[in-house]
Design a protein around this motif. Sequence first.
Motif, PDB file in Angstrom:
ATOM      1  N   ASP A  80      -8.620 -20.068  -6.660  1.00  0.00           N
ATOM      2  CA  ASP A  80      -8.166 -21.025  -5.624  1.00  0.00           C
ATOM      3  C   ASP A  80      -7.082 -20.585  -4.755  1.00  0.00           C
ATOM      4  OD1 ASP A  80     -10.500 -21.866  -5.653  1.00  0.00           O
ATOM      5  OD2 ASP A  80      -9.497 -23.698  -6.516  1.00  0.00           O
ATOM      6  N   SER A  81      -5.841 -20.525  -4.911  1.00  0.00           N
ATOM      7  CA  SER A  81      -5.171 -20.658  -4.301  1.00  0.00           C
ATOM      8  C   SER A  81      -3.603 -19.234  -4.914  1.00  0.00           C
ATOM      9  CB  SER A  81      -3.722 -20.988  -5.172  1.00  0.00           C
ATOM     10  OG  SER A  81      -4.072 -21.046  -6.471  1.00  0.00           O
ATOM     11  N   LYS A  82      -5.233 -17.817  -6.273  1.00  0.00           N
ATOM     12  CA  LYS A  82      -4.980 -17.002  -6.151  1.00  0.00           C
ATOM     13  C   LYS A  82      -2.890 -16.529  -6.963  1.00  0.00           C
ATOM     14  CE  LYS A  82      -8.116 -15.188  -4.905  1.00  0.00           C
ATOM     15  NZ  LYS A  82      -9.696 -16.023  -5.129  1.00  0.00           N
ATOM     16  N   ALA A  83      -2.538 -17.788  -7.382  1.00  0.00           N
ATOM     17  CA  ALA A  83      -1.460 -17.670  -8.322  1.00  0.00           C
ATOM     18  C   ALA A  83      -1.584 -17.764  -9.173  1.00  0.00           C
ATOM     19  CB  ALA A  83      -0.471 -19.473  -8.395  1.00  0.00           C
ATOM     20  N   ILE A  84      -0.456 -16.931 -10.440  1.00  0.00           N
ATOM     21  CA  ILE A  84      -0.620 -16.742 -11.297  1.00  0.00           C
ATOM     22  C   ILE A  84      -0.588 -17.918 -12.357  1.00  0.00           C
ATOM     23  CG2 ILE A  84       1.048 -15.535 -13.308  1.00  0.00           C
ATOM     24  CD1 ILE A  84       0.214 -13.011 -11.440  1.00  0.00           C
ATOM     25  N   SER A 102       7.360  -5.308 -14.974  1.00  0.00           N
ATOM     26  CA  SER A 102       7.855  -6.637 -14.935  1.00  0.00           C
ATOM     27  C   SER A 102       6.666  -7.822 -14.298  1.00  0.00           C
ATOM     28  CB  SER A 102       8.950  -6.705 -13.806  1.00  0.00           C
ATOM     29  OG  SER A 102       8.746  -5.943 -12.617  1.00  0.00           O
ATOM     30  N   ARG A 103       7.550  -8.842 -14.177  1.00  0.00           N
ATOM     31  CA  ARG A 103       6.620  -9.683 -13.297  1.00  0.00           C
ATOM     32  C   ARG A 103       5.989  -9.449 -11.550  1.00  0.00           C
ATOM     33  NH1 ARG A 103       4.415 -15.508 -13.990  1.00  0.00           N
ATOM     34  NH2 ARG A 103       3.917 -16.401 -12.966  1.00  0.00           N
ATOM     35  N   ALA A 104       7.262  -9.144 -11.216  1.00  0.00           N
ATOM     36  CA  ALA A 104       7.006  -8.872  -9.947  1.00  0.00           C
ATOM     37  C   ALA A 104       6.048  -7.761  -9.401  1.00  0.00           C
ATOM     38  CB  ALA A 104       8.065  -9.302  -9.177  1.00  0.00           C
ATOM     39  N   GLU A 105       6.260  -6.973 -10.494  1.00  0.00           N
ATOM     40  CA  GLU A 105       5.087  -6.213 -10.397  1.00  0.00           C
ATOM     41  C   GLU A 105       3.909  -5.884 -10.858  1.00  0.00           C
ATOM     42  OE1 GLU A 105       7.490  -1.685 -11.768  1.00  0.00           O
ATOM     43  OE2 GLU A 105       6.538  -3.252 -13.301  1.00  0.00           O
ATOM     44  N   ILE A 106       3.436  -7.002 -11.574  1.00  0.00           N
ATOM     45  CA  ILE A 106       2.088  -7.913 -11.989  1.00  0.00           C
ATOM     46  C   ILE A 106       2.136  -8.560 -10.361  1.00  0.00           C
ATOM     47  CG2 ILE A 106       0.730  -9.522 -13.606  1.00  0.00           C
ATOM     48  CD1 ILE A 106       2.576  -8.136 -15.915  1.00  0.00           C
ATOM     49  N   GLU A 107       2.651  -9.466 -10.121  1.00  0.00           N
ATOM     50  CA  GLU A 107       2.088  -9.658  -8.945  1.00  0.00           C
ATOM     51  C   GLU A 107       1.439  -9.412  -7.668  1.00  0.00           C
ATOM     52  OE1 GLU A 107       5.423 -12.600  -8.542  1.00  0.00           O
ATOM     53  OE2 GLU A 107       5.177 -14.009  -9.710  1.00  0.00           O
ATOM     54  N   ILE A 109       0.468  -6.032  -7.940  1.00  0.00           N
ATOM     55  CA  ILE A 109      -0.749  -5.084  -8.329  1.00  0.00           C
ATOM     56  C   ILE A 109      -1.636  -6.833  -7.953  1.00  0.00           C
ATOM     57  CG2 ILE A 109      -2.118  -4.659  -9.830  1.00  0.00           C
ATOM     58  CD1 ILE A 109       0.552  -3.730 -10.824  1.00  0.00           C
ATOM     59  N   LEU A 110      -1.883  -6.868  -7.677  1.00  0.00           N
ATOM     60  CA  LEU A 110      -2.710  -8.758  -8.393  1.00  0.00           C
ATOM     61  C   LEU A 110      -3.052  -9.100  -6.951  1.00  0.00           C
ATOM     62  CD1 LEU A 110      -2.262 -10.565 -11.596  1.00  0.00           C
ATOM     63  CD2 LEU A 110      -4.371  -9.737 -10.763  1.00  0.00           C
ATOM     64  N   GLU A 111      -1.932  -9.046  -5.973  1.00  0.00           N
ATOM     65  CA  GLU A 111      -1.814  -9.314  -4.546  1.00  0.00           C
ATOM     66  C   GLU A 111      -2.832  -8.631  -4.158  1.00  0.00           C
ATOM     67  OE1 GLU A 111       1.279  -9.747  -1.271  1.00  0.00           O
ATOM     68  OE2 GLU A 111       1.513 -10.759  -2.500  1.00  0.00           O
ATOM     69  N   LYS A 112      -2.409  -7.366  -4.414  1.00  0.00           N
ATOM     70  CA  LYS A 112      -3.184  -5.900  -3.249  1.00  0.00           C
ATOM     71  C   LYS A 112      -5.009  -6.141  -4.047  1.00  0.00           C
ATOM     72  CE  LYS A 112      -0.236  -4.364  -1.713  1.00  0.00           C
ATOM     73  NZ  LYS A 112       0.090  -4.448  -0.090  1.00  0.00           N
ATOM     74  N   TYR A 113      -5.177  -6.621  -5.436  1.00  0.00           N
ATOM     75  CA  TYR A 113      -6.553  -6.569  -6.200  1.00  0.00           C
ATOM     76  C   TYR A 113      -7.051  -7.806  -5.334  1.00  0.00           C
ATOM     77  CZ  TYR A 113      -9.630  -6.901  -9.460  1.00  0.00           C
ATOM     78  OH  TYR A 113     -10.978  -7.081 -10.607  1.00  0.00           O
ATOM     79  N   VAL A 114      -6.814  -8.556  -5.360  1.00  0.00           N
ATOM     80  CA  VAL A 114      -7.289  -9.452  -4.801  1.00  0.00           C
ATOM     81  C   VAL A 114      -8.291  -9.212  -3.628  1.00  0.00           C
ATOM     82  CG1 VAL A 114      -6.594 -11.682  -7.321  1.00  0.00           C
ATOM     83  CG2 VAL A 114      -5.927 -11.209  -3.870  1.00  0.00           C
ATOM     84  N   LEU A 115      -7.993  -8.039  -2.468  1.00  0.00           N
ATOM     85  CA  LEU A 115      -7.899  -8.330  -1.301  1.00  0.00           C
ATOM     86  C   LEU A 115      -9.165  -8.122  -1.643  1.00  0.00           C
ATOM     87  CD1 LEU A 115      -5.015  -6.766   0.246  1.00  0.00           C
ATOM     88  CD2 LEU A 115      -5.940  -8.663   0.621  1.00  0.00           C
ATOM     89  N   TYR A 116      -9.521  -7.115  -2.779  1.00  0.00           N
ATOM     90  CA  TYR A 116     -11.513  -5.798  -2.755  1.00  0.00           C
ATOM     91  C   TYR A 116     -12.201  -7.108  -3.520  1.00  0.00           C
ATOM     92  CZ  TYR A 116      -7.371  -2.652  -1.417  1.00  0.00           C
ATOM     93  OH  TYR A 116      -6.782  -2.587  -0.882  1.00  0.00           O
TER      94      TYR A 116
END
Length: 167
Positions: A80-84, A102-107, A109-116
């Motif tokens: 729902d929130s797309k939060a890790i 890093s955590r920031a890099e993973i965040e 990547i996932l921020e972009k991924y969930v757009l699709y």
Amino acid sequence: MKKAIKIWLTGIFMIMLQSCHSQSNDLDSVIAKYDHTDFSGLKNASVYRRSLGNQDNTSIYFVNIYRGKCSPYVVELNDDSKAIVEISNKLVLKSCGKDYLSRAEIEKILEKYVLYNLCLIQVDNEGNVYINPDRSDLPILLRKSSSSPPGDIGLFKAYKGNWYIRK
């Protein structure tokens, strides 16, 4: 102890069986939808949705660098929130002995991924995009970059425009 092992094995089995979407996407509609999409935010990344998470409304994602030699990070994300919720690097440490993202890099990547609305997305350094809309195993579509053809283009056959389908 036996109960813990049984629960663990059941979880692994469920992960192996589960795919991203129950319905099959029409490849032409996937191509039409993502033909001009900018995937540069996922350059040199590999992400796929693996299963439902441990908590309600969460899913498990595997995040890795494209063709990385180390195991992926296992990330639980709130749907729902797309939060890790949690990032596990146990597989990473077991396979490589140290973190590579890093955590920031993973965040990011996932921020972009969930757009699709795709199950698996991999993007190499040249911008070639590999997609599987429904499953987390092999990519079935390749959108070839105009700058450089991928080294594994022989695994795909031309389909339409700069899109290729796995042979």
